[in-house]
Design a protein around this motif. Sequence first.
Motif, PDB file in Angstrom:
ATOM      1  N   VAL A   1     -12.977   3.134   6.644  1.00 13.00           N
ATOM      2  CA  VAL A   1     -12.016   3.677   7.190  1.00 13.00           C
ATOM      3  C   VAL A   1     -10.941   2.737   7.864  1.00 13.00           C
ATOM      4  O   VAL A   1      -9.726   2.968   7.847  1.00 13.00           O
ATOM      5  CB  VAL A   1     -12.660   4.748   8.364  1.00 13.00           C
ATOM      6  N   ILE A   2     -11.694   1.761   8.233  1.00 14.73           N
ATOM      7  CA  ILE A   2     -10.643   0.754   8.982  1.00 14.73           C
ATOM      8  C   ILE A   2      -9.873   0.119   8.203  1.00 14.73           C
ATOM      9  O   ILE A   2      -8.629   0.022   8.245  1.00 14.73           O
ATOM     10  CB  ILE A   2     -11.554  -0.416   9.650  1.00 14.73           C
ATOM     11  N   ALA A   3     -10.305  -0.197   6.804  1.00 14.25           N
ATOM     12  CA  ALA A   3      -9.714  -1.102   5.880  1.00 14.25           C
ATOM     13  C   ALA A   3      -8.378  -0.003   5.049  1.00 14.25           C
ATOM     14  O   ALA A   3      -7.139  -0.306   5.392  1.00 14.25           O
ATOM     15  CB  ALA A   3     -10.541  -1.530   4.486  1.00 14.25           C
ATOM     16  N   VAL A   4      -8.820   1.125   4.988  1.00 18.73           N
ATOM     17  CA  VAL A   4      -7.691   2.098   4.548  1.00 18.73           C
ATOM     18  C   VAL A   4      -6.729   2.451   5.371  1.00 18.73           C
ATOM     19  O   VAL A   4      -5.657   2.296   5.268  1.00 18.73           O
ATOM     20  CB  VAL A   4      -8.269   3.369   4.163  1.00 18.73           C
ATOM     21  N   LEU A   5      -7.096   2.688   6.828  1.00 18.71           N
ATOM     22  CA  LEU A   5      -6.139   2.831   7.689  1.00 18.71           C
ATOM     23  C   LEU A   5      -5.231   1.492   7.858  1.00 18.71           C
ATOM     24  O   LEU A   5      -4.136   1.510   7.996  1.00 18.71           O
ATOM     25  CB  LEU A   5      -6.795   3.191   9.136  1.00 18.71           C
ATOM     26  N   GLY A   6      -5.668   0.492   7.765  1.00 17.44           N
ATOM     27  CA  GLY A   6      -5.099  -1.003   8.000  1.00 17.44           C
ATOM     28  C   GLY A   6      -4.000  -0.867   6.785  1.00 17.44           C
ATOM     29  O   GLY A   6      -2.886  -1.379   6.936  1.00 17.44           O
ATOM     30  N   LEU A   7      -4.466  -0.652   5.763  1.00  8.22           N
ATOM     31  CA  LEU A   7      -3.636  -0.782   4.581  1.00  8.22           C
ATOM     32  C   LEU A   7      -2.529   0.032   4.547  1.00  8.22           C
ATOM     33  O   LEU A   7      -1.397  -0.203   4.327  1.00  8.22           O
ATOM     34  CB  LEU A   7      -4.414  -0.341   3.226  1.00  8.22           C
ATOM     35  N   VAL A   8      -2.861   1.453   5.004  1.00 10.66           N
ATOM     36  CA  VAL A   8      -1.750   2.252   5.014  1.00 10.66           C
ATOM     37  C   VAL A   8      -0.884   1.790   6.086  1.00 10.66           C
ATOM     38  O   VAL A   8       0.449   1.830   5.988  1.00 10.66           O
ATOM     39  CB  VAL A   8      -2.293   3.686   5.818  1.00 10.66           C
ATOM     40  N   THR A   9      -1.235   1.238   7.249  1.00  7.85           N
ATOM     41  CA  THR A   9      -0.442   0.898   8.381  1.00  7.85           C
ATOM     42  C   THR A   9       0.602  -0.121   7.571  1.00  7.85           C
ATOM     43  O   THR A   9       1.682  -0.346   7.868  1.00  7.85           O
ATOM     44  CB  THR A   9      -1.217   0.335   9.384  1.00  7.85           C
ATOM     45  N   ALA A  10      -0.215  -1.360   7.027  1.00 11.26           N
ATOM     46  CA  ALA A  10       0.529  -2.219   6.594  1.00 11.26           C
ATOM     47  C   ALA A  10       1.799  -1.848   5.520  1.00 11.26           C
ATOM     48  O   ALA A  10       2.717  -2.435   5.771  1.00 11.26           O
ATOM     49  CB  ALA A  10      -0.450  -3.296   5.816  1.00 11.26           C
ATOM     50  N   LEU A  11       1.316  -1.023   4.627  1.00 13.77           N
ATOM     51  CA  LEU A  11       2.403  -0.526   3.688  1.00 13.77           C
ATOM     52  C   LEU A  11       3.629   0.210   4.606  1.00 13.77           C
ATOM     53  O   LEU A  11       4.655  -0.091   4.265  1.00 13.77           O
ATOM     54  CB  LEU A  11       1.701   0.420   2.780  1.00 13.77           C
ATOM     55  N   TYR A  12       3.126   1.044   5.315  1.00 18.41           N
ATOM     56  CA  TYR A  12       4.084   2.038   5.988  1.00 18.41           C
ATOM     57  C   TYR A  12       4.980   1.089   6.899  1.00 18.41           C
ATOM     58  O   TYR A  12       6.173   1.326   6.846  1.00 18.41           O
ATOM     59  CB  TYR A  12       3.422   2.718   6.879  1.00 18.41           C
ATOM     60  N   ALA A  13       4.511   0.263   7.504  1.00 18.95           N
ATOM     61  CA  ALA A  13       5.390  -0.619   8.555  1.00 18.95           C
ATOM     62  C   ALA A  13       6.232  -1.518   7.814  1.00 18.95           C
ATOM     63  O   ALA A  13       7.291  -1.809   8.097  1.00 18.95           O
ATOM     64  CB  ALA A  13       4.250  -1.404   9.527  1.00 18.95           C
ATOM     65  N   ALA A  14       5.519  -2.144   6.627  1.00 17.58           N
ATOM     66  CA  ALA A  14       6.459  -2.811   5.806  1.00 17.58           C
ATOM     67  C   ALA A  14       7.671  -2.138   5.401  1.00 17.58           C
ATOM     68  O   ALA A  14       9.001  -2.666   5.331  1.00 17.58           O
ATOM     69  CB  ALA A  14       5.800  -3.301   4.653  1.00 17.58           C
ATOM     70  N   LEU A  15       7.451  -1.053   4.726  1.00 14.90           N
ATOM     71  CA  LEU A  15       8.618  -0.054   4.469  1.00 14.90           C
ATOM     72  C   LEU A  15       9.559   0.202   5.456  1.00 14.90           C
ATOM     73  O   LEU A  15      10.995  -0.020   5.594  1.00 14.90           O
ATOM     74  CB  LEU A  15       8.206   1.205   3.839  1.00 14.90           C
ATOM     75  N   ALA A  16       9.094   0.402   6.769  1.00 10.13           N
ATOM     76  CA  ALA A  16       9.739   1.024   7.841  1.00 10.13           C
ATOM     77  C   ALA A  16      10.669  -0.524   8.185  1.00 10.13           C
ATOM     78  O   ALA A  16      11.729  -0.187   8.614  1.00 10.13           O
ATOM     79  CB  ALA A  16       8.984   1.409   9.050  1.00 10.13           C
ATOM     80  N   ALA A  17      10.029  -1.515   8.186  1.00 11.61           N
ATOM     81  CA  ALA A  17      10.771  -2.694   8.696  1.00 11.61           C
ATOM     82  C   ALA A  17      12.046  -2.854   7.712  1.00 11.61           C
ATOM     83  O   ALA A  17      12.941  -3.345   8.306  1.00 11.61           O
ATOM     84  CB  ALA A  17       9.601  -4.020   8.639  1.00 11.61           C
TER      85      ALA A  17
END
Lengths: 479, 632, 526, 99
Positions: free
Chosen positions: B286-302
Amino acid sequence: MAPIFQDVNLYCLLPELVLLTGAVVLLFVRGAGRGSAALPVAATTVIVALAAVPLLWGERAVGFGGMIVKDNGALLAQALLLITALVSFAAAADALPERKNNGEYYSLLLFSLVGMGIMTAAGDLLVIFLGMEILALSLYVLVGFLKVVRAGMEGAVKYFLLGSVASAVFLLGLALTYGATGSTQLVAFTAPATMPALLPAAAVLLVVGLGFKIAAPPFHMWAPDVYEGAPISVATYISVAPKIAAFVVLLRLAGESAGPGREALTGAFVFMSVAGMAVGNLAALRQTSLVRMLAYSGIAQAAYILIGLPALSAGGAAAVSFYLLVYMFMNLGAFASLAHLSRRRTGTLRIDDLAGLASRAPGHAFALAVFMIALTGIPPTGGFFAKFYVFKAGIQAGYLGVVLVAVVATVVSCFYYLRVVMVMYGEEGGAGLRGLPAGVTMLGAAIGVMVVMTILTGILPERFLQAASAAFPLLAAGM
Amino acid sequence: MNPDCLWLLLAPPALGFLVNGLMGRRLPASITAAVALAAVGLPLAVALGFLLEMTAAPPEARVVATSLYTWLSDGDFQVRVGLLLDPLAMVMSLVVLGIGFLIHIYSVGYMEGDVGYRRFFAYMNLFVFFMLLLVLADNLVLTFCGWEGVGLCSYLLIGFWHERKSACDAGRKAFIVNRVGDFGFILGILLTITAFQTVDYGELAEIAATAPGDASPIIALMVLLIFMGAMGKSAQFPLHVWLPDAMEGPTPVSALIHGATMVNAGVYLMCRLSPLLNRCPEVLLVIAVLGLVTALYAALAALGQRDLKRILAYSTISQIGFMFVAVGSGMYALGIFHLVTHGIFKGLLFLAAGAVIHTLGGEQDLGRMGGLFREIPAVAVAFLAGLLALAGVFPLAGFFSKDAILWGGFQRFGASFWIVSLSGALLTALYCGKLFGVFFGPRRDEGPPHRPGALLIWPPAVLALGALIAGVLGLPMFAQDTLLSRFLGFASPAVASGQGHELEVIMTVFQGMVIPAFLAASAYLFVRRRRRMEELERAFPRAAAFLADGFGLDKLNALLLATPLRGAARFSARIIDNRIIDGAVNGVGWAAMRAGRLLALLQTGELRHYALSILAGAVALLGAALYAAGIF
Amino acid sequence: MPFMDQIPLLTVIVVLPLAGALAVLAAKGPRGVQGAALGTTLAVFVLTLLPLWSFQPERAGFQLVERVPWIPSLGISYHLGLDGLSLFLLPLTGFLSVAAVLVSWRRVQEKIKAYYVSFLVLETGMLGVFVSLDAVLFYFFWEAMLIPMFFIIGIWGGANRRYAAFKFIIYTMAGSVFLLIGLLLMAFLHLRLGGVFTFDMVSWFGFHVPLQWQYGLFVLFFVAFAVKAPVFPFHTWLPDAHVEAPTAGSVILAGVLLKMGIYGILRFCLPLLPEATVFFTPVVMALGVIGIVYGALVAYAQDDLKKLVAYSSVSHMGLIVVGVMAGNLAGMKGGIIQMVNHGLSTGALFILVGAVYDRLQTREMGRLGGLAGRTPVLAAFFMIMTLSSLGLPGLNGFVGEFLLLLGAFRHSWWIGVPAAATLILGAVYMLWMMQRVFFATYRGGRLGAVADLSRRERLVMIPLTLLVFGIGLYPSFLTDRIDTVSRLLTAAPAARVMAPMTADHSLAYHPDRLEETNDGTDFSRR
Amino acid sequence: MTLYHFLGLGLLLFAIGAAGFVIRNNAVVLLLCIEIMLNAVNLILASFARYLYGAEGQIFIFIIMTVAAAEAAVGLGIVIALHRGHGTLAMNRIKDLKG
């Protein structure tokens, strides 16, 4: 059964004789009944009578073949009545115009005291009736004493006519009692009846007559009108004295009754109590006139006392006596304050007129506040323990429902009692107050004593409670 | 290593806060600054002393612990105020103190002349205190105290310029969103207590090692709840919404709290709980997937941001996502490694960005920046170094950590996971390239630049040096026990290491080439073809706005949470409370009054009515009495 | 302390304010009146601190006991004593009274004598409630408090004071008259089963109320205390009373009077009616949880600053109720501590709200704002108290809240989880309040000169703040002293759950029995 | 003729008096109604005395008659004063006191 002369024993009527002498002197001796001499004479009479009470205390003097029983209960009641009369005198000294023939006033008051003395000590229904009539006839006249006041006459005639009806009903009850038992003695209630079916009816009719005196609904409707119409000193007296006397009679009646008569009495007491708590408290909520509010409050207070009557088996007599004691202090105090504030005025005093009293006459405001708080039943005043004791008796005798009604009624009563307090302390600029007398007046001193006693019964009630339970030992122990 | 000296780490910042907070008005600004610096510098020196001793000691003797007093007790269960300095706490303290010290120095220059100069330093010292408390606590509850404390400081510092409503709103949002996470955290703590009767890390580790198998679900739930707290503090999707807004605070605050230290607390906490995590692979996933989702999402938003600091904020979110990927892969040391490197270069980026903004007189809009290299070359060099590190270009710090993370993810979760995380890394390179536009190309702002003073240049420069060399900690490459991980000494869950070193080397080389390529391409687009890119943005306004809003999560939040909450509050206050409950109360009073009025009306004044009342009453009582006596 | 053997300390504490009231009556001029009031409250405060030293935490039962017959014919005695439950409520009352006098210093200018007299009488009532060990004596003080509070709200209150005062007194009376009935029933039960008609609570603790009576009695008791606390549907007197009362009145209301509800539940319901407590626990806890969420929501919707703080009390008291009913040590301790904490923080908040009102003559948050720049000291204190109220670790609020939540959670997770929502909701409305009053810009037109906290106000706030920090950082001073009583209180209902049908009640709340086994020196005097 | 006939008559008389008290309006008539009620009681007492063979009942009648006379005297005095003040004896017009 028939009285014989050896039984007369005038000693047991010592206070009444004193009072009677005083009354006669006031009426017939020139100089005693006129002008400023009347009050001292009357007061002296009452004080002498009061001094006779301790003489008789604990003796249970029986006279007139058992028709008069001066037991402790009667003496306690008598002491209360005499104190009431004294306070009423103080109020009258303020309230009555000087030029009147005041001797009549005081002698009538003394006569009424005689009547009540007989009532409270009577062992026979007919004697009770006579006492009641002596009381009532004096009071009818007293209510209308200031003939020029229209409201006074209205009050007097209402009081008179309704009172007479109530007396007639009482008499009917007396007659039925006589028919049922062949006697009108109170002890006859416990004896086997010849016509038992009549006893409940008789008991109820007697209660109606007495219920009128204590202003218990539905026999209460005269009270507000009469209190408002009567001279304030008389209202002061009526609000307390006849109630004490009638309650003592009711106590004896309830204490002596048995069987079906007892059940009818109990039912009537409960009914009047609940009705009184509802009517008195609710109707008082919207009153603007102080005296009418106090009248309704008196109805409610009587209803609280009534809880103690069905509960005689559980120390109800002591509870009733104690409540009467406290009631005398606090209600008398309230009326006396009212009398003091509304001296020599014809219009009624409205509650709003009291606005700002606290800053103009802090002492009086404080006194009135104490009485209001006591009537509500909030510590540290005697009103709290009075209610507490009555509730205790009620619960002990199994009348939990009535007690619950009473506590709800107490909550309701908060509003109108404390409104007076709030108006005095929280508002300014009441228009209705004329110049208050400066310095220490007799009435002021009387009010002061009432305040002290009201608080004292709330902080150290033990002595008073003991006196109250000593008053009707037979009733308390007998059941 | 004397455990009694541990309090030396905590006391100076607390004292600094008290001195500046209570007597700030009466002290000259220079003394304020000196006090604040000393309050961070002293513990830094102490920590370095501890570090020297610790590295000298054998691995099993690298723990310093002390217990001050019992704070709370519930029967046998006790919460003690105890401090624990182990290698993990050591690393974290050094990050906090080291970067914190530099940022304090920077702030002396940056905040000069501000009305709230003293207040600022008081808050900053308080933050350092709480952060150290968080790090050094030897149990969950004490950590929670530090945790909430840093949240408070974050709130205070975001809303530092409290005249600005947006700043206050942002501070409040930060606090409340953090509290949502802390809701989970405290539930996790409560569950821990109810399940195991302890919150002590050491004892928890023992329990994790010895507890029977059926305790695993409870442990999993516990850790998951605590992870919720970590999500809030470390701005993980969907509890990240506060961090972009937090940029309302002064830039040093963004650097210290929202870049380098506090936001990493979640990662730290998860590493702290690694013995527990090791027992529950599902949670790790769960932690890994959530981290990955966040990483991807935030990079796009950035990529969609126009505000310099907001880009950095989203980048922070994204990078922390990578850290969680590492944690989720069971490679705690790696997570910490990335934490350290990221702390360095993100602190650097924020500080340099602050200098840029200072130069432009408060301008933060990327569209109005450009060609600043010539004006402020020192800052620009530092900034670019930070960017390269962030993007992960060899041989800067970010390269080592990110590369290892990608490999770890691949090793544990397989190729598809690797592809997604690699695309995250590539997106990072893209938005890094976008930032090149600040320094190159034509100048776009008007007016003369305010050249930053030495205090605004040296700290980023020092950090840039750090960004260059911090990769050393990750040496030797391609090995499980690097310099840092050996020091930290984590026990990782057993990994079925099927692939050999060959694949790892190949992938590293591949990444090492493709990321700089992307970076270069992006830089080219955003510097040379900047017009084109801006036209592109204008051509798709909705998409741009959607990216800029972070996928519209704020609006969604307002729609789904804030508005209903406000509505429920209004409904409760106006309808339930005023109308129903109070209405019932007042209704009873009204009814009593009404009844009183009616009863008074019955009192007509007419004699016959009174008489009727008496007689009717008598008849009624009579009837009732006879009925009761059985005569009727 | 040997000299305490000679002095009936509790009586002195309880009576001293009354004596002070007389002194106030005798005093001349406003200065004299204020001086007398302040002197009295200070002296009382110092005296209330003394038991903290002499208290023996490990001893069960009551300490500093005084007992003389009062109304023997009704089984009523003058019986005072102290245990861990009331130990801290006394100094809290003493302290807040001093604070209340100080904050009234400038504010109350008219009828000043009556004001301080009411105040001191009120203090007697409050102190009396906390040390009474006779049920009627308890009720006596409980009711005697009503009138002075009624005056304080109704005379020196805000625009709508009359309504609020009557609502307060009638509401509270409505609850407490049922308590009176319950007490009488208890005495009769004791008569029937124990042979003695007595209102002595120590004897009550020793006997087991028959099951069929417990439920009714619990309802009678609980309603009275729930109104005072106030528990969820009985709370609507509170916002009116708090808003209209003068600052000092609000401080006392929030700081002390609300505690009496919880105190009553702990003193009467739990030890006397254990089975009924267990039976009603779900209902009461549900009400508590509803109160937590509901109070927070309603607070969030308020525009009036004082009302917001008032509703926050509903929320906080809900949490305390949940904790003390949870039936475990953590919840009980948390509840007792939180009573003190809530008194300090909310009392302080009301002081500060009063300070804001004094300066700007409005409490409407839509017309405030931006005060932090003008009055930094005020803002700082306000912030600290806000944080204490929303349970920030390190401040006192967290200590209580944590234990309460732990207790709730230990009871069952589905109570603990919604109760923990207070963490979020508290932050939501508290920070919103903070922002609307102190941050952003002033919205009420031109803002003239606004003075920061005066020296006198700081004098009040500094000790409050120190206490907030002190309890937050070193709560053991409290928790150690309430440990024994918490154990007893939780043991009483818990024992029933374990063995509901056993005739042996040895685990029942029975301080005296435990006292017998204690070999320590006996401080109680008969 | 049994006791019950006398009793019934007495009660009927009492009821008539009571009803008259409610129905009639003039203060003097009301006084008369009261007299009717009192005399009804007297009748009842007399019949009981006869039934019980006791003298007391008859003594009661004299006492009651005396009281009734006193009552009438006081009552008439009040009624006269009332008439002087209000100018009417119609009781439905004398209702200043109410509420």
